[in-house]
Motif scaffolding. Structure first.
Motif, PDB file in Angstrom:
ATOM      1  N   LYS A 106       0.817  -1.214   0.000  1.00  0.00           N
ATOM      2  CA  LYS A 106       0.000   0.000   0.000  1.00  0.00           C
ATOM      3  C   LYS A 106       0.854   1.270   0.000  1.00  0.00           C
ATOM      4  CE  LYS A 106      -4.174  -1.837   0.346  1.00  0.00           C
ATOM      5  NZ  LYS A 106      -5.161  -1.724  -0.763  1.00  0.00           N
ATOM      6  N   LEU A 107       1.998   1.200   0.687  1.00  0.00           N
ATOM      7  CA  LEU A 107       2.877   2.354   0.799  1.00  0.00           C
ATOM      8  C   LEU A 107       4.307   1.938   0.499  1.00  0.00           C
ATOM      9  CD1 LEU A 107       1.466   3.797   4.151  1.00  0.00           C
ATOM     10  CD2 LEU A 107       1.085   4.750   1.869  1.00  0.00           C
ATOM     11  N   LYS A 108       5.080   2.859  -0.028  1.00  0.00           N
ATOM     12  CA  LYS A 108       6.479   2.569  -0.354  1.00  0.00           C
ATOM     13  C   LYS A 108       7.339   2.846   0.880  1.00  0.00           C
ATOM     14  CE  LYS A 108      10.041   3.437  -3.838  1.00  0.00           C
ATOM     15  NZ  LYS A 108      11.184   3.549  -2.913  1.00  0.00           N
ATOM     16  N   VAL A 109       8.119   1.833   1.255  1.00  0.00           N
ATOM     17  CA  VAL A 109       8.969   1.931   2.440  1.00  0.00           C
ATOM     18  C   VAL A 109      10.431   1.903   2.019  1.00  0.00           C
ATOM     19  CG1 VAL A 109       9.513   0.939   4.691  1.00  0.00           C
ATOM     20  CG2 VAL A 109       7.215   0.659   3.733  1.00  0.00           C
ATOM     21  N   ASP A 110      11.232   2.768   2.632  1.00  0.00           N
ATOM     22  CA  ASP A 110      12.668   2.770   2.319  1.00  0.00           C
ATOM     23  C   ASP A 110      13.485   2.835   3.598  1.00  0.00           C
ATOM     24  OD1 ASP A 110      14.912   2.706   0.662  1.00  0.00           O
ATOM     25  OD2 ASP A 110      13.985   4.074  -0.784  1.00  0.00           O
ATOM     26  N   LEU A 111      14.772   2.614   3.414  1.00  0.00           N
ATOM     27  CA  LEU A 111      15.697   2.432   4.516  1.00  0.00           C
ATOM     28  C   LEU A 111      16.861   3.397   4.343  1.00  0.00           C
ATOM     29  CD1 LEU A 111      16.346   0.395   6.897  1.00  0.00           C
ATOM     30  CD2 LEU A 111      17.444  -1.027   5.167  1.00  0.00           C
ATOM     31  N   VAL A 112      17.294   4.037   5.436  1.00  0.00           N
ATOM     32  CA  VAL A 112      18.429   4.949   5.346  1.00  0.00           C
ATOM     33  C   VAL A 112      19.748   4.179   5.432  1.00  0.00           C
ATOM     34  CG1 VAL A 112      19.576   6.965   6.351  1.00  0.00           C
ATOM     35  CG2 VAL A 112      17.079   6.847   6.324  1.00  0.00           C
ATOM     36  N   VAL A 113      19.933   3.425   6.507  1.00  0.00           N
ATOM     37  CA  VAL A 113      21.150   2.611   6.639  1.00  0.00           C
ATOM     38  C   VAL A 113      20.975   1.365   5.780  1.00  0.00           C
ATOM     39  CG1 VAL A 113      22.668   1.364   8.202  1.00  0.00           C
ATOM     40  CG2 VAL A 113      21.525   3.444   8.994  1.00  0.00           C
ATOM     41  N   PRO A 114      21.759   1.205   4.717  1.00  0.00           N
ATOM     42  CA  PRO A 114      21.567   0.070   3.800  1.00  0.00           C
ATOM     43  C   PRO A 114      21.802  -1.279   4.475  1.00  0.00           C
ATOM     44  CG  PRO A 114      23.001   1.747   2.837  1.00  0.00           C
ATOM     45  CD  PRO A 114      22.863   2.072   4.295  1.00  0.00           C
ATOM     46  N   PHE A 115      21.215  -2.301   3.908  1.00  0.00           N
ATOM     47  CA  PHE A 115      21.463  -3.657   4.392  1.00  0.00           C
ATOM     48  C   PHE A 115      22.970  -3.929   4.379  1.00  0.00           C
ATOM     49  CE2 PHE A 115      17.145  -4.558   2.396  1.00  0.00           C
ATOM     50  CZ  PHE A 115      16.477  -4.487   3.606  1.00  0.00           C
ATOM     51  N   GLY A 116      23.440  -4.594   5.421  1.00  0.00           N
ATOM     52  CA  GLY A 116      24.845  -4.975   5.487  1.00  0.00           C
ATOM     53  C   GLY A 116      25.759  -3.938   6.092  1.00  0.00           C
ATOM     54  N   CYS A 117      25.234  -2.748   6.398  1.00  0.00           N
ATOM     55  CA  CYS A 117      26.068  -1.664   6.930  1.00  0.00           C
ATOM     56  C   CYS A 117      25.949  -1.547   8.449  1.00  0.00           C
ATOM     57  CB  CYS A 117      25.686  -0.339   6.283  1.00  0.00           C
ATOM     58  SG  CYS A 117      26.084  -0.241   4.515  1.00  0.00           S
ATOM     59  N   GLU A 118      26.995  -1.023   9.059  1.00  0.00           N
ATOM     60  CA  GLU A 118      27.008  -0.787  10.491  1.00  0.00           C
ATOM     61  C   GLU A 118      26.105   0.392  10.831  1.00  0.00           C
ATOM     62  OE1 GLU A 118      27.245  -0.450  14.289  1.00  0.00           O
ATOM     63  OE2 GLU A 118      28.204  -2.179  13.312  1.00  0.00           O
ATOM     64  N   VAL A 119      25.308   0.226  11.867  1.00  0.00           N
ATOM     65  CA  VAL A 119      24.318   1.230  12.243  1.00  0.00           C
ATOM     66  C   VAL A 119      24.929   2.386  13.035  1.00  0.00           C
ATOM     67  CG1 VAL A 119      22.280   1.611  13.676  1.00  0.00           C
ATOM     68  CG2 VAL A 119      22.404  -0.411  12.213  1.00  0.00           C
ATOM     69  N   HIS A 120      25.817   2.066  13.963  1.00  0.00           N
ATOM     70  CA  HIS A 120      26.249   3.043  14.957  1.00  0.00           C
ATOM     71  C   HIS A 120      27.053   4.208  14.398  1.00  0.00           C
ATOM     72  CE1 HIS A 120      25.259  -0.545  17.299  1.00  0.00           C
ATOM     73  NE2 HIS A 120      25.084   0.256  18.332  1.00  0.00           N
ATOM     74  N   ASP A 121      27.901   3.984  13.423  1.00  0.00           N
ATOM     75  CA  ASP A 121      28.749   5.071  12.927  1.00  0.00           C
ATOM     76  C   ASP A 121      28.327   5.543  11.541  1.00  0.00           C
ATOM     77  OD1 ASP A 121      29.466   2.880  11.477  1.00  0.00           O
ATOM     78  OD2 ASP A 121      31.618   2.974  11.903  1.00  0.00           O
ATOM     79  N   PHE A 122      27.047   5.390  11.215  1.00  0.00           N
ATOM     80  CA  PHE A 122      26.555   5.729   9.878  1.00  0.00           C
ATOM     81  C   PHE A 122      26.432   7.243   9.692  1.00  0.00           C
ATOM     82  CE2 PHE A 122      23.059   6.616   6.925  1.00  0.00           C
ATOM     83  CZ  PHE A 122      23.487   5.910   5.813  1.00  0.00           C
ATOM     84  N   THR A 123      26.745   7.693   8.470  1.00  0.00           N
ATOM     85  CA  THR A 123      26.560   9.093   8.094  1.00  0.00           C
ATOM     86  C   THR A 123      25.691   9.146   6.844  1.00  0.00           C
ATOM     87  OG1 THR A 123      28.741   9.700   8.966  1.00  0.00           O
ATOM     88  CG2 THR A 123      27.696  11.239   7.429  1.00  0.00           C
ATOM     89  N   PRO A 124      24.559   9.834   6.871  1.00  0.00           N
ATOM     90  CA  PRO A 124      23.655   9.877   5.720  1.00  0.00           C
ATOM     91  C   PRO A 124      24.224  10.720   4.575  1.00  0.00           C
ATOM     92  CG  PRO A 124      22.873  11.367   7.397  1.00  0.00           C
ATOM     93  CD  PRO A 124      24.043  10.636   7.996  1.00  0.00           C
ATOM     94  N   THR A 125      23.812  10.392   3.380  1.00  0.00           N
ATOM     95  CA  THR A 125      24.193  11.161   2.193  1.00  0.00           C
ATOM     96  C   THR A 125      23.149  12.246   1.940  1.00  0.00           C
ATOM     97  OG1 THR A 125      22.938   9.757   0.671  1.00  0.00           O
ATOM     98  CG2 THR A 125      25.193   9.053   1.212  1.00  0.00           C
ATOM     99  N   PRO A 126      23.461  13.225   1.097  1.00  0.00           N
ATOM    100  CA  PRO A 126      22.447  14.224   0.730  1.00  0.00           C
ATOM    101  C   PRO A 126      21.188  13.582   0.139  1.00  0.00           C
ATOM    102  CG  PRO A 126      24.610  14.977   0.075  1.00  0.00           C
ATOM    103  CD  PRO A 126      24.792  13.564   0.548  1.00  0.00           C
ATOM    104  N   LYS A 127      21.368  12.479  -0.587  1.00  0.00           N
ATOM    105  CA  LYS A 127      20.223  11.763  -1.151  1.00  0.00           C
ATOM    106  C   LYS A 127      19.354  11.169  -0.049  1.00  0.00           C
ATOM    107  CE  LYS A 127      19.116   8.361  -4.738  1.00  0.00           C
ATOM    108  NZ  LYS A 127      19.694   7.385  -5.720  1.00  0.00           N
ATOM    109  N   ASP A 128      19.995  10.656   1.008  1.00  0.00           N
ATOM    110  CA  ASP A 128      19.250  10.116   2.154  1.00  0.00           C
ATOM    111  C   ASP A 128      18.420  11.220   2.821  1.00  0.00           C
ATOM    112  OD1 ASP A 128      20.368   7.547   1.899  1.00  0.00           O
ATOM    113  OD2 ASP A 128      22.104   8.104   3.132  1.00  0.00           O
TER     114      ASP A 128
END
Length: 297
Positions: free
Chosen positions: A46-68
């Motif tokens: 029904k709704l489109k769902v997306d993820l900021v931290v990609p699969f396989g990546c470490e969560v704690h030290d993540f830095t988002p991109t301008p696209k994110d």
């Protein structure tokens, strides 16, 4: 005249093609896996769902991109765990974003344990609360499909609670000492408290940036040797080099140790993401491995 008609038709065709190829903006965005899993299981198609931290990546030290950041700003709902783990979020949130900070919504019974408090989704019953919280938020966005979302949420809760009951029943029946040796960080406090399982972690800190010392490795080797334990649990999404070293060291004493994964639900691999692996699947795997470890003779 025909030439002009063909030109117009060509322009229309190109316009329709470009429109159909344009990627739809995400309706719901999750900072990382556990709440992404809930949003997907409730909203389905029904709704489109997306993820900021990609699969396989470490969560704690993540830095988002301008696209994110653009994706978050265009979403109808952005969900994140907390300011402590999603440290990059505080610089993004503004009054124009509809967001949920889950740490402010869930009830954490074991808040005196910092690790358990930060990694609250490892407590199965807190995860069930998260399902209700996010179901209500989705319905606010799309009230016309409230019954659809409610049914999906209830079905997912039923699946998770059945697994919870299965583990509780097993732990009540087994006579095995409820102790796990874990060659990783102390990031499963919620799970440990919920099921009254003692998890002796190699690294007594919940941050993945904390590194193990020679003394810590020696301590866990001694503990495994003294208790004659045949199973050593490892973290997800890591190469178990230290665990393999421990296993080889114990082989010198003719103690064969089997490595089993105890998943902390932080993230899944890219391949698991493509297969649609759910939190329920990971809980099911954890239960299987705990039964295997606690039933050894």
């Amino acid at each position: 005249m025909k030439k002009n008609l063909y030109t117009i038709l060509f322009i229309i065709l190109i316009s329709l093609t470009l429109t159909s190829c344009k990627k739809k903006d995400a309706d719901l965005v999750a900072s990382f896996y556990p709440h992404y899993d809930i949003l997907k299981n409730i909203s389905k198609d029904k709704l489109k769902v997306d993820l900021v931290v990609p699969f396989g990546c470490e969560v704690h030290d993540f830095t988002p991109t301008p696209k994110d950041i653009e994706m978050i700003n265009k979403s109808k709902l952005f969900v994140y765990a907390s300011d402590k783990i999603d440290v990059w979020v505080k610089d993004l949130i503004n009054t124009n974003i509809n967001y949920v900070n889950l740490s402010n919504e869930v009830t954490i019974e074991f808040s005196d344990d910092i690790g358990a408090s930060i990694h609250f989704w490892t407590d199965t019953l807190v995860f069930v609360d998260m399902i209700d919280i996010l179901k209500d938020e989705i319905i606010k966005i799309d009230p016309e499909n409230a019954d659809f979302y409610t049914e999906n949420a209830n079905n997912y809760k039923t699946e998770i609670l059945a697994l919870h009951d299965e583990l509780v029943s097993f732990l009540n029946e087994t006579t095995h000492e409820k102790v796990i040796y874990f060659a990783g960080h102390d990031a499963l406090g919620g799970f440990s408290h919920r099921y009254n399982i003692e998890i002796n972690s190699l690294i007594e800190h919940f941050s993945p940036e904390a590194e193990q010392t020679i003394r810590q490795i020696e301590n866990i080797i001694s503990a495994l040797r003294e208790t004659n334990t045949e199973y050593l649990f490892i973290e997800e999404l890591t190469t178990p080099r230290v665990a393999e070293t421990i296993r080889r060291e114990l082989q010198k004493d003719n103690l064969d140790v089997t490595l089993l994964e105890l998943h902390g639900y932080h993230n899944i691999s890219l391949n698991e993401g493509k297969r649609g692996v759910t939190y329920a699947d990971l809980l099911r795997q954890n239960i299987k491995h705990i039964k295997q470890a606690f039933n050894w003779v």
